[in-house]
Design an enzyme around this catalytic site. Structure first.
Site, short mmCIF file in Angstrom:
data_model
loop_
_atom_site.label_atom_id
_atom_site.label_comp_id
_atom_site.label_asym_id
_atom_site.label_seq_id
_atom_site.Cartn_x
_atom_site.Cartn_y
_atom_site.Cartn_z
N GLU A 35 -6.77 5.09 7.49
CA GLU A 35 -6.48 6.50 7.21
C GLU A 35 -7.67 7.16 6.52
O GLU A 35 -7.98 8.32 6.75
CB GLU A 35 -5.19 6.62 6.38
CG GLU A 35 -3.97 6.37 7.26
CD GLU A 35 -2.78 5.78 6.53
OE1 GLU A 35 -2.73 5.83 5.29
OE2 GLU A 35 -1.89 5.25 7.24
N ASN A 94 0.86 -1.18 0.00
CA ASN A 94 0.00 0.00 0.00
C ASN A 94 0.90 1.24 0.00
O ASN A 94 1.46 1.60 1.03
CB ASN A 94 -0.91 -0.03 1.24
CG ASN A 94 -1.72 1.25 1.38
OD1 ASN A 94 -1.85 2.01 0.42
ND2 ASN A 94 -2.25 1.48 2.57
N TRP A 95 0.99 1.85 -1.15
CA TRP A 95 1.91 2.99 -1.29
C TRP A 95 1.37 4.26 -0.66
O TRP A 95 2.09 5.24 -0.54
CB TRP A 95 2.22 3.23 -2.77
CG TRP A 95 3.19 2.25 -3.35
CD1 TRP A 95 3.85 1.25 -2.69
CD2 TRP A 95 3.63 2.20 -4.71
NE1 TRP A 95 4.67 0.58 -3.56
CE2 TRP A 95 4.55 1.14 -4.81
CE3 TRP A 95 3.33 2.93 -5.86
CZ2 TRP A 95 5.18 0.79 -6.01
CZ3 TRP A 95 3.94 2.60 -7.06
CH2 TRP A 95 4.87 1.54 -7.13
N LYS A 96 0.07 4.29 -0.34
CA LYS A 96 -0.53 5.51 0.20
C LYS A 96 -0.23 6.68 -0.75
O LYS A 96 -0.23 6.49 -1.96
CB LYS A 96 -0.02 5.76 1.62
CG LYS A 96 -0.15 4.49 2.50
CD LYS A 96 0.09 4.72 3.94
CE LYS A 96 -0.10 3.40 4.68
NZ LYS A 96 0.00 3.53 6.12
N GLY A 146 2.34 2.27 10.71
CA GLY A 146 3.34 3.33 10.58
C GLY A 146 4.06 3.66 11.88
O GLY A 146 4.76 4.67 11.96
N GLU A 184 -5.84 -4.61 10.43
CA GLU A 184 -4.76 -3.65 10.66
C GLU A 184 -5.04 -2.86 11.94
O GLU A 184 -5.79 -1.87 11.91
CB GLU A 184 -4.67 -2.67 9.49
CG GLU A 184 -4.35 -3.32 8.16
CD GLU A 184 -3.73 -2.31 7.20
OE1 GLU A 184 -2.60 -2.55 6.76
OE2 GLU A 184 -4.38 -1.28 6.91
N SER A 197 3.09 -2.19 10.35
CA SER A 197 4.54 -2.29 10.61
C SER A 197 5.12 -3.65 10.25
O SER A 197 6.02 -4.15 10.94
CB SER A 197 4.84 -1.93 12.07
OG SER A 197 4.51 -0.58 12.33
N HIS A 213 -9.54 1.68 4.43
CA HIS A 213 -8.27 1.82 5.16
C HIS A 213 -8.48 2.78 6.34
O HIS A 213 -9.23 3.75 6.23
CB HIS A 213 -7.17 2.34 4.24
CG HIS A 213 -5.82 2.27 4.88
ND1 HIS A 213 -5.38 3.23 5.76
CD2 HIS A 213 -4.85 1.34 4.82
CE1 HIS A 213 -4.18 2.89 6.20
NE2 HIS A 213 -3.83 1.75 5.64
N GLY A 252 4.94 1.20 4.74
CA GLY A 252 6.31 1.72 4.64
C GLY A 252 7.27 0.81 3.90
O GLY A 252 8.00 1.26 3.01
#
Ligand code: PGA
Length: 252
Positions: A98, A10-12, A174, A168, A213, A96, A235
């Site tokens: 976020e 997941n590159w966000k 993160g 998650e 993570s 997600h 990440g």
């Protein structure tokens, strides 16, 4: 039934088109024979076409990170399922944390988005997970039940197994603070059991990922857990070498 492991990056909001293409050129020769697992890159909308084109014929699948449930309409700033499938995008990440926390994504919206994506022929990764406060208050299972039940409510029973669910925990995203194997296994098994309340067969077929993570040095242990079928990785998916190491860790 054996479930094929699944590593999704997941590159966000990372990587321009040029950066995305450079990543793919670096990754392809490293994982060309990795048929032990499915591999996906979840890229920003702007890089989807370039990554679809540069991965064509490879084993990499390309996912968007969000979509609207309607096919079209007056929804400024949104993107629909037909717009994604036209690009040959394989799937979409929905819910997600976020998006839930920073952009007001609700379980009610996800109830519409998940079946809309499936109907359009997109694969779905539905994200669920509790906050640190919810875990400390003993509310993890209640939270997961709510998110899974709502997100899957309008999905026909025979399609439940098509939805990949990513567990998650928000406190692990993160932060470098990965869930313990016990926590990851317990929560992923619980998520599977929730699906199993509607269909045991679909719950056995469907894949549950852990996210939060995941790094090359903790991946093998997490991926070896009985109810963890793969990982959704933020990440560590931005770096070719680390992502390759994660794909290799899924060999078991
Ligand atoms: P992380 O992100 O691997 O950077 O913790 C995971 C995610 O948000 O999917």
């Amino acid at each position: 039934m054996a479930r094929q492991p699944f590593i999704a990056g997941n590159w966000k909001m990372h990587k321009t088109v040029a950066e995305a293409e450079a990543f793919v050129q670096g990754l392809l020769p490293r994982i060309y024979d990795a048929d032990h697992c499915d591999v996906a890159l979840c890229t920003p909308f702007t890089a989807l076409q370039a990554v679809v084109d540069s991965t064509r014929g490879s084993r990499i699948e390309v996912y968007a990170q969000n979509m609207h449930h309607e096919a079209q309409g007056a929804f400024t700033g949104e993107v629909s399922a037909p717009m994604l499938t036209e690009l040959d995008v394989h799937g979409v990440v929905l819910g997600h944390s976020e998006r839930r926390q920073l952009f007001g994504e609700t379980d009610k919206a996800l109830q519409l988005k998940v079946p809309a994506a499936l109907d359009a022929g997109l694969q779905v990764i539905l994200c669920v997970g509790e906050t640190e406060e919810e875990r400390e208050a003993g509310d993890t299972e209640r939270r997961l039940r709510h998110q899974v039940d709502e997100g899957l409510e309008k999905v026909p029973t025979e399609r439940l197994g098509d939805v990949v669910i990513a567990y998650e925990p928000i406190w692990a995203i993160g932060t470098g603070q990965v869930a313990t194997p016990e926590q990851a296994q317990e929560a992923c098994a619980f998520v599977r059991a929730l699906v199993g309340q509607r269909s045991k067969e679909e719950a056995d077929r469907g894949r549950v990922l852990y996210g939060g993570s995941v790094k090359p040095d903790n991946a093998a242990e997490l991926l070896g857990l009985p109810d963890v079928d793969g990982a959704l990785v933020g990440g560590a998916s931005l770096d070719v070498e680390q992502f390759e190491a994660l794909v290799n860790a899924a060999k078991g």
